[in-house]
Design an enzyme around this catalytic site. Structure first.
Site, PDB file in Angstrom:
ATOM      1  CG  HIS B  83      -1.623   1.176   1.458  1.00  0.00           C
ATOM      2  ND1 HIS B  83      -2.480   1.829   0.600  1.00  0.00           N
ATOM      3  CD2 HIS B  83      -1.326   2.154   2.531  1.00  0.00           C
ATOM      4  CE1 HIS B  83      -2.864   3.020   1.272  1.00  0.00           C
ATOM      5  NE2 HIS B  83      -2.078   3.576   2.432  1.00  0.00           N
ATOM      6  CG  ASP B 112       6.698  18.544 -26.094  1.00  0.00           C
ATOM      7  OD1 ASP B 112       6.996  18.063 -24.817  1.00  0.00           O
ATOM      8  OD2 ASP B 112       6.081  17.942 -26.887  1.00  0.00           O
ATOM      9  CD1 TRP B 148       6.798   3.241   4.387  1.00  0.00           C
ATOM     10  CD2 TRP B 148       8.007   4.132   2.882  1.00  0.00           C
ATOM     11  NE1 TRP B 148       7.023   4.291   4.729  1.00  0.00           N
ATOM     12  CE2 TRP B 148       7.960   5.035   3.661  1.00  0.00           C
ATOM     13  CE3 TRP B 148       8.669   4.390   1.529  1.00  0.00           C
ATOM     14  CZ2 TRP B 148       8.586   6.266   3.777  1.00  0.00           C
ATOM     15  CZ3 TRP B 148       9.419   5.516   1.509  1.00  0.00           C
ATOM     16  CH2 TRP B 148       9.194   6.521   2.387  1.00  0.00           C
ATOM     17  CB  SER B 175      10.864   6.492 -14.189  1.00  0.00           C
ATOM     18  OG  SER B 175       9.637   7.182 -14.537  1.00  0.00           O
ATOM     19  CB  SER B 176      11.897   9.663  -9.768  1.00  0.00           C
ATOM     20  OG  SER B 176      10.732   9.282  -9.748  1.00  0.00           O
ATOM     21  CG  HIS B 259      12.251  14.323   6.330  1.00  0.00           C
ATOM     22  ND1 HIS B 259      11.367  13.730   7.109  1.00  0.00           N
ATOM     23  CD2 HIS B 259      12.512  15.797   6.284  1.00  0.00           C
ATOM     24  CE1 HIS B 259      10.761  15.217   7.333  1.00  0.00           C
ATOM     25  NE2 HIS B 259      11.154  16.020   6.906  1.00  0.00           N
ATOM     26  CD  GLU B 261       9.723  10.219  -2.240  1.00  0.00           C
ATOM     27  OE1 GLU B 261      10.827  10.698  -3.064  1.00  0.00           O
ATOM     28  OE2 GLU B 261       8.732   9.769  -3.003  1.00  0.00           O
ATOM     29  CE1 TYR B 263       8.920  19.434   4.134  1.00  0.00           C
ATOM     30  CE2 TYR B 263      10.464  17.767   4.653  1.00  0.00           C
ATOM     31  CZ  TYR B 263       9.699  18.650   5.053  1.00  0.00           C
ATOM     32  OH  TYR B 263       9.319  18.818   6.262  1.00  0.00           O
ATOM     33  CB  SER B 274       0.982  28.759  -4.559  1.00  0.00           C
ATOM     34  OG  SER B 274       1.676  28.517  -3.757  1.00  0.00           O
ATOM     35  CG  HIS B 308      12.831  13.870  12.118  1.00  0.00           C
ATOM     36  ND1 HIS B 308      12.682  15.015  11.478  1.00  0.00           N
ATOM     37  CD2 HIS B 308      12.289  12.942  11.130  1.00  0.00           C
ATOM     38  CE1 HIS B 308      12.090  15.042  10.284  1.00  0.00           C
ATOM     39  NE2 HIS B 308      11.689  13.917  10.232  1.00  0.00           N
ATOM     40  CG  HIS B 309      12.195   9.585   9.847  1.00  0.00           C
ATOM     41  ND1 HIS B 309      10.716   9.727   9.496  1.00  0.00           N
ATOM     42  CD2 HIS B 309      12.362  10.722   9.155  1.00  0.00           C
ATOM     43  CE1 HIS B 309      10.477  10.792   8.691  1.00  0.00           C
ATOM     44  NE2 HIS B 309      11.320  11.351   8.409  1.00  0.00           N
ATOM     45  CB  THR B 334       6.065  24.812   6.780  1.00  0.00           C
ATOM     46  OG1 THR B 334       7.297  24.088   6.215  1.00  0.00           O
ATOM     47  CG2 THR B 334       4.763  24.344   6.216  1.00  0.00           C
ATOM     48  CE  LYS B 337       6.449  26.754   0.002  1.00  0.00           C
ATOM     49  NZ  LYS B 337       6.127  27.615  -1.057  1.00  0.00           N
ATOM     50  NE  ARG B 456       4.038   2.576  10.565  1.00  0.00           N
ATOM     51  CZ  ARG B 456       4.792   3.383  10.075  1.00  0.00           C
ATOM     52  NH1 ARG B 456       5.855   4.070  10.542  1.00  0.00           N
ATOM     53  NH2 ARG B 456       4.753   3.542   8.532  1.00  0.00           N
TER      54      ARG B 456
END
Lengths: 36, 532
Positions: B83, B112, B148, B175-176, B259, B261, B263, B274, B308-309, B334, B337, B456
């Site tokens: 998932h 293009d 994951w 690809s990314s 981390h 990722e 963002y 925006s 921090h993870h 943040t 924003k 979890r």
């Protein structure tokens, strides 16, 4: 797209690919040294 | 945002001879047009959203009651893992690349993307990765069940499903990277004359910064999973403690990717919001330059907070303090924003069409997710709620109500430009309210479950958690069904049904994309517009 534009695009992309390769190499290098 | 006007907008040369497009399957298989590729990205990502969504509903079905009802724990863990992976690498990231493909050339006045064939290749790698993810359920031992994050040593002990997983991540990562290179080169080199960087729509800015993030982090993930692969099959010992490796090192490398990722998955949504908020406030974006700098600041800080993870791994107090305060720092840009979006609406001539509803909904629920992120940044609290449903609640407030609601805001905003048809406003509003209410019913109780200690990634739980789990499961099915409204609206517009859309359907919208007809012609800006 003009040939000059193509050349400019290609050169920018090459610089970015070098960055990607450098990051992969750095990760292996750090991974290897810290892991041992 | 800077208000951009074009002096001369030769959008499509005005007659149909210049609007040739390939027909049949070749149009899609060999697509090099940014709009076609953007469409394929969006369709693919929605299919993956449905696949990941079905997995989520299977999880919620099992969790409706304590005890094991439908799935054994091994299969449940495969569902949780896949998932997450499918939603991140299959749904959210490709969806934003789809938005980028469609909108960046239109917003900067380019004909293009810079590398049209590479663009095609980037897209067609995605189904291969998706197939690898999906078929891994059917190999001996099943799919990856290590989460994951693929933490060692569990990922070193999995069956061949893990190898499928590693290759899928390689392919999707490639690809990314190609997509990011394409976006950077397009934005840097192909802007219309007069379109300086500080005149670009904020969506292009957020994507430019996101693309740099991708280039810096996807190779790290690729290297990390390659090291997993060599540990698994080629006798290396990067992460294998039994052979002298260090499993915690994997966590460091992974979160150096992981981390930023987060963002990658939220900055493009910031760009969309925006665009939408000023359009429906009928005011220019408040603090355009500060938005650009805040985006860059978030991106830079995202590289400095990864551990921090990992507070629960037993790091020194000085390390905990550093990562705690560094993480808290991110709330400043943040907050800039969120302040700017609210200030844009302040005394604006507001209307609440569906894109605006999703944008305001985004601001509201994303901010809740941001606040719970701040709470999790506090090391002593994080250790108490680590790996509990509090974390699940936090990141779903960021990823679903953040990224997904941002995407819906963008999809409704630009759907008239993409399809040439207006969507049904009433049904759009139903979609928003139904999603907003059911989302909160699903995920808000998880805060309480987490604080009460429910871990979890378990198929079973203690009986005292039953009530909140029942509520969450009902909300999840409601939320899932609500997304069918969007599917119906998108298909209807795609099939050319609905009221024809004018070139600029939104009174307050600004930008070059609204200077071309709706639907946007196959070729646009063949001659670049001159931007004042």
């Amino acid at each position: 797209m003009t040939p000059e534009q193509r050349r400019k695009n290609r050169n920018t992309a090459i610089a970015l690919v070098i960055l990607v390769i450098a990051v992969i190499a750095w990760t292996f290098w750090r991974g290897g040294s810290l892991g041992s | 945002m800077s208000s951009v006007t074009a002096d001369h907008v030769p959008a499509s040369h005005g007659h149909d001879d210049h609007d040739h497009k390939p027909q049949g399957w070749r149009r899609w298989l060999f697509a090099t047009n940014h709009k076609d590729i953007g469409t394929m990205y969006l369709i693919f990502s929605f299919c993956m959203l449905l696949e990941g969504g079905v997995l989520a509903l299977l999880l919620r079905t099992e969790l409706f009651s304590p005890g094991l009802q439908f799935f054994q724990p091994e299969l449940f863990n495969q569902f949780t893992t896949m998932h997450g992976l499918i939603m991140i690498f299959g749904a959210i990231m490709p969806a934003f690349v789809g938005f980028a493909n469609w909108m960046i050339p239109l917003q900067i006045g380019a004909s293009d993307m810079a590398f049209a064939r590479m663009n095609n290749f980037s897209f067609w790698l995605l189904p291969i990765g998706a197939i690898l993810f999906t078929v891994s359920f059917f190999v001996p031992g099943g799919a990856n069940a290590a989460g994951w994050t693929m933490y060692a040593p569990l990922s070193l002990q999995m069956g061949p499903g893990m190898d499928f997983n590693i290759f899928a991540v390689h392919i999707l990562g490639a690809s990314s990277i190609m997509g990011a290179i394409n976006i950077i080169v397009t934005v840097l080199n192909m802007r219309a004359p007069g379109m300086t960087l500080m005149k670009m729509p904020l969506f292009c800015w957020t994507w430019l910064i996101t693309a740099y993030l991708l280039l810096a982090i996807m190779p790290v993930l690729a290297a990390a999973v390659t090291m997993l692969l060599t540990d698994r099959h080629f006798g290396t010992a990067f992460f294998n403690a039994a052979a002298g490796g260090d499993p915690v090192l994997y966590q460091h490398v992974f979160w150096f990717f992981g981390h930023p990722e987060v963002y990658v998955m939220i900055l493009p949504a910031f760009g969309i919001v925006s665009a939408v908020v000023p359009a429906f406030s009928r005011k220019p974006l408040f603090g355009y330059a500060s938005m650009v700098y805040a985006t860059a600041a978030i991106a830079i800080l995202s590289f400095l907070v990864w551990a921090h993870h990992m507070f629960a791994t037993g790091m020194p107090v000085t390390g905990q303090l550093y990562f705690m305060y560094a993480t808290m720092l991110i709330s400043i840009p943040t907050g800039v924003k969120v302040f700017n979006w609210v200030a844009t609406m302040w005394r604006g001539s507001l209307t609440f069409e569906t894109p605006m509803l999703f944008a305001i909904g985004f601001i509201f629920v994303f901010t809740i997710g941001g606040f719970t992120g701040l709470i999790l940044a506090v090391a002593p609290i994080d250790i108490a709620v680590h790996d509990t449903y509090y974390v699940i609640a936090h990141f779903h407030y960021v990823m679903v109500a953040g990224s997904l609601f941002g995407m819906y805001a963008g999809a409704y905003y630009w759907l008239p430009k993409w399809t040439g048809r207006m969507y049904d406003e009433k049904l759009g509003k139903w979609h928003f309210w139904s999603s907003m209410i059911s989302f909160n019913i699903t995920f808000f109780p998880m805060h309480f479950l987490g604080l009460a200690g429910m871990p979890r990634r378990y198929a079973d739980y203690a009986a005292q958690f039953t009530d909140f789990n029942e509520i969450a499961t009902i909300g999840a099915f409601w939320f899932g069904l609500s997304q069918l409204i969007f599917l119906y609206l998108a298909l209807k517009a795609w099939n050319g049904r609905g009221e024809p859309a004018p070139a600029k359907p939104w009174e307050g919208a600004t930008g070059l994309e609204w200077s071309v007809p709706s639907p946007a012609p196959f070729h646009t800006f063949v001659t670049p517009p001159v931007v004042k």
